[in-house]
Scaffold this motif. Structure first.
Motif, short mmCIF file in Angstrom:
data_model
loop_
_atom_site.label_atom_id
_atom_site.label_comp_id
_atom_site.label_asym_id
_atom_site.label_seq_id
_atom_site.Cartn_x
_atom_site.Cartn_y
_atom_site.Cartn_z
N ALA A 18 0.84 -1.20 0.00
CA ALA A 18 0.00 0.00 0.00
C ALA A 18 0.87 1.24 0.00
N PHE A 19 0.29 2.32 -0.49
CA PHE A 19 0.95 3.62 -0.49
C PHE A 19 0.10 4.59 0.32
N ALA A 20 0.75 5.26 1.25
CA ALA A 20 0.10 6.26 2.10
C ALA A 20 0.91 7.54 2.04
N GLY A 21 0.28 8.65 2.35
CA GLY A 21 1.01 9.91 2.40
C GLY A 21 0.06 11.08 2.48
N VAL A 66 -2.35 -0.92 -3.33
CA VAL A 66 -3.46 -0.23 -2.68
C VAL A 66 -3.05 1.22 -2.46
N ASP A 67 -3.86 2.12 -2.97
CA ASP A 67 -3.65 3.56 -2.81
C ASP A 67 -4.59 4.01 -1.69
N LEU A 68 -4.00 4.35 -0.54
CA LEU A 68 -4.79 4.77 0.62
C LEU A 68 -5.17 6.24 0.49
N PRO A 69 -6.26 6.65 1.12
CA PRO A 69 -6.64 8.07 1.06
C PRO A 69 -5.53 8.96 1.61
N GLY A 70 -5.34 10.11 0.98
CA GLY A 70 -4.37 11.08 1.47
C GLY A 70 -4.83 11.65 2.79
N TYR A 71 -3.89 12.03 3.61
CA TYR A 71 -4.24 12.62 4.91
C TYR A 71 -3.59 13.98 5.03
N GLY A 72 -4.03 14.75 6.00
CA GLY A 72 -3.42 16.05 6.25
C GLY A 72 -3.92 17.15 5.33
N TYR A 73 -5.03 16.93 4.66
CA TYR A 73 -5.55 17.94 3.75
C TYR A 73 -6.43 18.91 4.54
N TRP A 84 -11.91 9.27 6.25
CA TRP A 84 -10.73 8.72 5.57
C TRP A 84 -9.84 7.99 6.57
N THR A 85 -9.67 8.57 7.76
CA THR A 85 -8.82 7.96 8.79
C THR A 85 -9.42 6.63 9.24
N ARG A 86 -10.73 6.60 9.48
CA ARG A 86 -11.39 5.35 9.88
C ARG A 86 -11.25 4.29 8.79
N LEU A 87 -11.41 4.70 7.55
CA LEU A 87 -11.29 3.78 6.42
C LEU A 87 -9.89 3.15 6.39
N THR A 88 -8.88 3.97 6.57
CA THR A 88 -7.50 3.47 6.56
C THR A 88 -7.26 2.52 7.71
N ARG A 89 -7.69 2.90 8.93
CA ARG A 89 -7.51 2.03 10.10
C ARG A 89 -8.21 0.69 9.91
N ALA A 90 -9.43 0.73 9.40
CA ALA A 90 -10.19 -0.50 9.20
C ALA A 90 -9.51 -1.40 8.16
N PHE A 91 -8.98 -0.79 7.12
CA PHE A 91 -8.27 -1.57 6.11
C PHE A 91 -7.05 -2.27 6.71
N LEU A 92 -6.31 -1.58 7.56
CA LEU A 92 -5.07 -2.13 8.11
C LEU A 92 -5.31 -3.31 9.05
N ARG A 93 -6.47 -3.34 9.69
CA ARG A 93 -6.78 -4.41 10.64
C ARG A 93 -6.95 -5.74 9.93
N GLY A 94 -6.15 -6.69 10.29
CA GLY A 94 -6.34 -8.06 9.83
C GLY A 94 -6.11 -8.30 8.36
N ARG A 95 -5.36 -7.48 7.70
CA ARG A 95 -5.08 -7.66 6.28
C ARG A 95 -3.78 -8.47 6.16
N VAL A 96 -3.87 -9.80 6.34
CA VAL A 96 -2.68 -10.65 6.43
C VAL A 96 -1.85 -10.65 5.16
N ASN A 97 -2.45 -10.34 4.02
CA ASN A 97 -1.71 -10.33 2.76
C ASN A 97 -1.02 -8.98 2.49
N LEU A 98 -1.20 -8.01 3.40
CA LEU A 98 -0.54 -6.71 3.27
C LEU A 98 0.90 -6.85 3.77
#
Length: 190
Positions: A18-21, A66-73, A84-98
């Protein structure tokens, strides 16, 4: 594959990176440079355009980007930023293939408080992440070296941070092959 919400996450049938920023850090440009596809991830002059999870299955491979939502806007309404923050946190939980999140940092600005906040989320989630400096063509080589060293020193005690900082320029393609090779190595490890 395109944008999806949490109810429609793709199955964990591929290795994911994934890419975050922060908004306007150059995520779309770097994804396009890595895949040699100009329009795969839509780059925009308007910060904060990535508002969903965007999945890109790479043809002839077991890899999904995976392109994660940008933050800090700052101009986005607070409730939208929280979503956006909740979406990112939920995605990170339990994503064993990440296998790894690449946290993009604009080399002209370095780590900001908002970046440290997202690193806290990654550390708490035990998600491996690696810092990738972007837009290095916009500063002089000694400044790239300095910001790389400062960033490496800043993450040394973070439990989920990969210890090596990469520097890239999508415009000049500096560091793109090196990042692509690291991603390929992760994909082979499965």
């Amino acid at each position: 594959m395109g944008a999806v919400d949490l109810e429609r996450l793709p199955p964990p049938d591929r290795i994911e990176i994934a890419f975050a920023g922060r908004s306007n850090v150059g995520k779309s440009s770097l994804i396009n440079a890595l895949t040699n596809q100009k329009g795969l991830a839509r780059a925009s002059g308007e910060p904060g355009r990535t508002r969903e999870l965007n999945f890109f299955d790479i043809e002839d491979s077991e890899l999904r980007i995976v392109d994660l939502p940008g933050y800090g806007y700052a101009k986005a309404p607070k409730d939208v930023v929280e979503k956006w923050t909740r979406l990112t946190r939920a995605f990170l939980r339990g994503r064993v293939n990440l296998k790894r999140v690449y946290l993009l940092i604009d080399s002209r600005h370095g780590l900001k408080k908002v970046d440290e906040s997202i690193m806290d989320v990654f550390d708490e989630s035990a998600v491996s992440y690696q810092i990738v400096l972007t837009k290095t063509d916009k500063i002089k080589p000694p400044a790239v070296k300095r910001i790389t060293e400062e960033t490496a020193a800043a993450i040394i005690k973070r439990p989920a941070a990969f210890p090596r900082v990469l520097s890239t320029s999508s415009a000049k393609r500096d560091g793109v092959d090196e990042l692509r090779a690291e991603i390929a190595a992760l994909a082979k490890l499965g």
